[in-house]
Design an enzyme around this catalytic site. Sequence first.
Site, short mmCIF file in Angstrom:
data_model
loop_
_atom_site.label_atom_id
_atom_site.label_comp_id
_atom_site.label_asym_id
_atom_site.label_seq_id
_atom_site.Cartn_x
_atom_site.Cartn_y
_atom_site.Cartn_z
N ASP A 64 0.87 -1.17 0.00
CA ASP A 64 0.00 0.00 0.00
C ASP A 64 0.91 1.22 0.00
OD1 ASP A 64 -1.64 2.14 0.58
OD2 ASP A 64 -2.76 1.13 2.16
N SER A 145 -1.94 13.21 -15.09
CA SER A 145 -3.29 13.40 -15.63
C SER A 145 -3.37 14.79 -16.25
CB SER A 145 -4.32 13.29 -14.50
OG SER A 145 -5.60 13.73 -14.93
N TYR A 160 -8.16 15.62 -5.57
CA TYR A 160 -7.46 14.85 -6.61
C TYR A 160 -6.72 15.76 -7.59
CZ TYR A 160 -6.80 11.80 -10.69
OH TYR A 160 -6.26 11.11 -11.74
N LYS A 164 -2.62 15.97 -8.47
CA LYS A 164 -1.99 15.82 -9.78
C LYS A 164 -1.19 17.06 -10.17
CE LYS A 164 -3.08 11.60 -10.73
NZ LYS A 164 -2.03 10.57 -10.84
#
Length: 244
Positions: A64, A145, A160, A164
């Site tokens: 993880d 992304s 998020y 990025k």
Amino acid sequence: MDRWIGKVAVVTGSSSGIGAAIAKDLAEAGMVVVGLARRVERVKALKQHLKESTRDRLHAFKCDVSREEDILKAFGWIEEKFGGVDVLINNAGILPEADLLEAGNSQALRDVMDTNVMGLVLCSREACLSMKKRSVDGHVVHINSIAGHRVPNFPKLNIYVASKHAVTAITETMRNELRKEGTGIKVTSISPGMVETEILPDSIRSTMPMLKSEDISEAVLYVLGTPPRVQVHELTIKPIGETM
């Protein structure tokens, strides 16, 4: 890709989607691949989708990346078993469905930053230490992304997008540090548009044209296959018809 045959590649988040496609393609290109994932049984099952002659090249290790102790254990095992890392593909990432200002979302936001940012940094650190220790001109690829370069107007993206954007800045910071140290280690950011994977919220999945995971894996093969004198800094990939 001939220069990488027999070399060791680590792929994070390799249990599904883009990570699974990359792990499969690198193994079939002749690399020894270590797939890191929480759902390690999926990486083991991926072997059945490989040609029989290449199955022994794919190895699974439970990790993880939001947990530093897991990362240190994984890279220690890789050094002991294979000697070190030559290529790192930072693919692991999460996107929980939550708004940025939603009540009670603190843990979800921390999980995003711990996985998408700290996990990427710590895996990169351990990989680069391995490369420098052995004087290897390796390659680190961040699966970034298009959200790392602008702020899309979509619901439930929470922190998020910020994570990025951090990857974009981290890519340049890593490259500056490695250049200053005089290494030949390359760092590449690959920024896809919408990709049909499990990470996408249902609210987005059916609203736009989509790339396939294999499209991103092919891009990874391309950047790894460039001559030592060439460093692809940023590669943006969008599906036909995407307006973002």
